[in-house]
Enzyme design. Structure first.
Site, PDB file in Angstrom:
ATOM      1  N   SER A  60      -6.460  -2.410   7.942  1.00  0.00           N
ATOM      2  CA  SER A  60      -5.321  -3.213   7.498  1.00  0.00           C
ATOM      3  C   SER A  60      -4.686  -3.984   8.655  1.00  0.00           C
ATOM      4  CB  SER A  60      -4.251  -2.315   6.864  1.00  0.00           C
ATOM      5  OG  SER A  60      -4.792  -1.518   5.854  1.00  0.00           O
TER       6      SER A  60
HETATM    7  N1  SAH Z   1      -5.377   1.679   6.046  1.00  0.00           N
HETATM    8  C1  SAH Z   1      -6.811   1.605   6.160  1.00  0.00           C
HETATM    9  C2  SAH Z   1      -7.281   0.591   5.160  1.00  0.00           C
HETATM   10  C3  SAH Z   1      -8.647   0.767   4.714  1.00  0.00           C
HETATM   11  S1  SAH Z   1      -9.098  -0.367   3.426  1.00  0.00           S
HETATM   12  C4  SAH Z   1      -7.118   1.192   7.579  1.00  0.00           C
HETATM   13  O1  SAH Z   1      -6.221   0.687   8.222  1.00  0.00           O
HETATM   14  O2  SAH Z   1      -8.260   1.343   8.036  1.00  0.00           O
HETATM   15  C5  SAH Z   1      -8.801   0.606   2.002  1.00  0.00           C
HETATM   16  C6  SAH Z   1      -9.574   1.878   1.899  1.00  0.00           C
HETATM   17  O3  SAH Z   1      -9.359   2.404   0.588  1.00  0.00           O
HETATM   18  C7  SAH Z   1     -11.089   1.739   2.050  1.00  0.00           C
HETATM   19  O4  SAH Z   1     -11.543   2.592   3.055  1.00  0.00           O
HETATM   20  C8  SAH Z   1     -11.644   2.140   0.673  1.00  0.00           C
HETATM   21  O5  SAH Z   1     -12.882   2.814   0.738  1.00  0.00           O
HETATM   22  C9  SAH Z   1     -10.532   3.050   0.174  1.00  0.00           C
HETATM   23  N2  SAH Z   1     -10.521   3.213  -1.274  1.00  0.00           N
HETATM   24  C10 SAH Z   1     -10.693   2.279  -2.246  1.00  0.00           C
HETATM   25  N3  SAH Z   1     -10.632   2.857  -3.465  1.00  0.00           N
HETATM   26  C11 SAH Z   1     -10.405   4.182  -3.248  1.00  0.00           C
HETATM   27  C12 SAH Z   1     -10.261   5.306  -4.112  1.00  0.00           C
HETATM   28  N4  SAH Z   1     -10.314   5.201  -5.447  1.00  0.00           N
HETATM   29  N5  SAH Z   1     -10.060   6.514  -3.554  1.00  0.00           N
HETATM   30  C13 SAH Z   1      -9.994   6.671  -2.197  1.00  0.00           C
HETATM   31  N6  SAH Z   1     -10.125   5.660  -1.342  1.00  0.00           N
HETATM   32  C14 SAH Z   1     -10.336   4.418  -1.857  1.00  0.00           C
END
Ligand code: SAH
Length: 213
Positions: A60
């Site tokens: 993010s």
């Molecule tokens: N805050 C994180 C953002 C990662 S992007 C960072 O800074 O790295 C969002 C994440 O949500 C991804 O890793 C994706 O795999 C996860 N995600 C999407 N749908 C999901 C679900 N149903 N359950 C758990 N994780 C999920």
């Protein structure tokens, strides 16, 4: 590129964009974002952009991490037990861990979770519990939570998340498909009444169903 000056420039930018909680800015200043990226990308770590972390996912943008943290802290009455949906790289997890008693974080992509676990260990962050599951259902065995933060956007808010909030618990979540809005939900005491507020337009990866490998 990971110099103190580059980091300070980012903090200044977040401040100018409206992140006003200086303690949150201090947390962003102190967590080394470059450790959450592959080496080839680490020189972009202190730019205010989302960056790829593989598997079609992104780390993010610092602004949104700071903003969501600020909103969560401002709205919650306590932060003993907090749930995060979408561990991803573990960056937001690391930031939030500095503000809460115990942090529970759910991720549906196993290799991302494994890497996040390593990084959090490397930073000696010990109040985080990672879970490989579909976070759309929250983490019922660990609830209720004082606060829930989602880093992925559902089309509409899963009722399971609202119902895992404790008394006056708060949920910060991006909602929508093409057009998404960062949304704050607050549970009214222990009732089934929820107060909801739109915060600002955002762009997140979608909350997907089921688990990936
Ligand atoms: N805050 C994180 C953002 C990662 S992007 C960072 O800074 O790295 C969002 C994440 O949500 C991804 O890793 C994706 O795999 C996860 N995600 C999407 N749908 C999901 C679900 N149903 N359950 C758990 N994780 C999920």
């Amino acid at each position: 590129m990971t110099s103190q000056r580059t980091r300070e420039r980012l903090i200044q930018r977040l401040y100018e964009q409206g992140v006003s909680n200086t303690q949150v800015l201090d947390t962003i200043r102190n967590i080394p974002r470059h450790l959450f990226l592959d080496e080839a990308l680490s020189h972009h770590a202190y730019e205010d952009t989302a960056l790829p972390i593989g598997h079609g996912q992104t780390l993010s943008q610092p602004y949104i991490v700071a903003r969501m943290t600020e909103i969560l802290i401002g709205a919650a009455s306590q932060l003993n037990k907090v749930l995060e949906i979408g561990t991803g790289s573990g960056y937001q997890t690391a930031v939030l861990s500095q503000w809460v008693g115990e942090l529970y974080s759910v991720e549906r992509i196993k290799p991302l979770q494994d890497k996040a676990r390593q990084r959090l260990r490397q930073l000696s962050i010990n109040n985080v519990h990672l879970h490989y599951a579909d976070g759309g259902f929250g983490w019922p065995e660990q609830g209720p939570f004082d606060a829930i933060l989602s880093a992925a956007a559902p089309s509409c808010i899963p009722k399971e998340l609202k119902h895992q909030l404790g008394p006056n618990g708060v949920l910060v979540i991006p909602v929508g498909d093409e057009k998404q809005v960062l949304t704050l939900v607050v549970r009214k005491d222990s009732t089934d009444e929820f107060y909801q507020q739109d915060i600002e337009p955002v762009k997140f990866v979608p909350l997907l169903q089921g688990m990936a490998r």
